[in-house]
Design a protein around this motif. Structure first.
Motif, PDB file in Angstrom:
ATOM      1  N   PHE A  60       0.838  -1.199   0.000  1.00  0.00           N
ATOM      2  CA  PHE A  60       0.000   0.000   0.000  1.00  0.00           C
ATOM      3  C   PHE A  60       0.873   1.249   0.000  1.00  0.00           C
ATOM      4  O   PHE A  60       2.023   1.215   0.431  1.00  0.00           O
ATOM      5  CB  PHE A  60      -0.881   0.040   1.257  1.00  0.00           C
ATOM      6  N   GLU A 114      -7.831  -8.583   0.861  1.00  0.00           N
ATOM      7  CA  GLU A 114      -7.636  -7.145   0.629  1.00  0.00           C
ATOM      8  C   GLU A 114      -8.428  -6.275   1.608  1.00  0.00           C
ATOM      9  O   GLU A 114      -7.939  -5.233   2.050  1.00  0.00           O
ATOM     10  CB  GLU A 114      -7.996  -6.777  -0.819  1.00  0.00           C
ATOM     11  N   ASN A 115      -9.643  -6.706   1.950  1.00  0.00           N
ATOM     12  CA  ASN A 115     -10.434  -5.916   2.910  1.00  0.00           C
ATOM     13  C   ASN A 115      -9.776  -5.864   4.283  1.00  0.00           C
ATOM     14  O   ASN A 115      -9.696  -4.805   4.903  1.00  0.00           O
ATOM     15  CB  ASN A 115     -11.851  -6.490   3.044  1.00  0.00           C
ATOM     16  N   SER A 165      -6.749  -3.619   4.075  1.00  0.00           N
ATOM     17  CA  SER A 165      -7.170  -2.215   4.083  1.00  0.00           C
ATOM     18  C   SER A 165      -7.526  -1.752   5.486  1.00  0.00           C
ATOM     19  O   SER A 165      -7.172  -0.642   5.896  1.00  0.00           O
ATOM     20  CB  SER A 165      -8.395  -2.011   3.197  1.00  0.00           C
ATOM     21  N   LYS A 179      -5.834   1.298   7.470  1.00  0.00           N
ATOM     22  CA  LYS A 179      -6.663   2.380   8.014  1.00  0.00           C
ATOM     23  C   LYS A 179      -6.393   2.543   9.510  1.00  0.00           C
ATOM     24  O   LYS A 179      -6.198   3.660  10.001  1.00  0.00           O
ATOM     25  CB  LYS A 179      -8.137   2.057   7.756  1.00  0.00           C
ATOM     26  N   ASN A 235      -3.862   3.780  -0.963  1.00  0.00           N
ATOM     27  CA  ASN A 235      -4.208   2.937  -2.112  1.00  0.00           C
ATOM     28  C   ASN A 235      -3.379   1.675  -2.080  1.00  0.00           C
ATOM     29  O   ASN A 235      -2.222   1.707  -1.673  1.00  0.00           O
ATOM     30  CB  ASN A 235      -3.830   3.611  -3.443  1.00  0.00           C
ATOM     31  N   LYS A 236      -3.931   0.622  -2.626  1.00  0.00           N
ATOM     32  CA  LYS A 236      -3.156  -0.594  -2.877  1.00  0.00           C
ATOM     33  C   LYS A 236      -2.262  -0.306  -4.085  1.00  0.00           C
ATOM     34  O   LYS A 236      -2.701   0.339  -5.041  1.00  0.00           O
ATOM     35  CB  LYS A 236      -4.126  -1.732  -3.193  1.00  0.00           C
TER      36      LYS A 236
END
Lengths: 79, 79
Positions: free
Chosen positions: A3, A51-52, A55, A59, A77-78
């Motif tokens: 990321f 991915e979730n 993320s 965050k 962003n990835k």
């Protein structure tokens, strides 16, 4: 999973560092460059295949450590 | 015309600041995040309508001031 994270000062917050860069650019003849704002840019790897979930971890790292949300915004962003 | 500029340490250069962030994330339980590298992110405005000329000015500002090309890489985009 890799990321990139951007941490920037909120627009209503003064940026003396950016202003210093702007003055220094003026001193070397680059006085058409204005409104410089300096932020931080991180690249990092999350050891997580979903991915979730990855993320959510990024965050969380922004909220807890990378950004001071009183004066800074963040986005990521990835890559 | 508005640009964003990324200044990052070359990959062979050690990044103690990124390492410190990585350790701090580990301390608060976010130990799945690794290989953090910290760079700088600038946004700036160029008072120039020709995109090529504006790009040249941004490139020049990176080469002369924003990046130390011995240890850092830079890239920039119009935004």
């Amino acid at each position: 999973m890799k990321f990139e994270v951007f941490v920037t000062l909120k627009k209503e917050v003064l940026d003396p560092q950016g202003k210093a860069v702007e003055n220094a650019l003026g001193d070397i003849g680059l006085n058409t460059i204005k409104n410089i704002r300096q932020g931080k840019y991180f690249t990092l790897e999350v050891n997580e295949t979903d991915e979730n979930k990855a993320s959510d971890l990024v965050k969380s790292s922004c909220e807890k450590l990378l950004a001071n949300q009183t004066i800074e915004n963040f986005k990521f962003n990835k890559i």
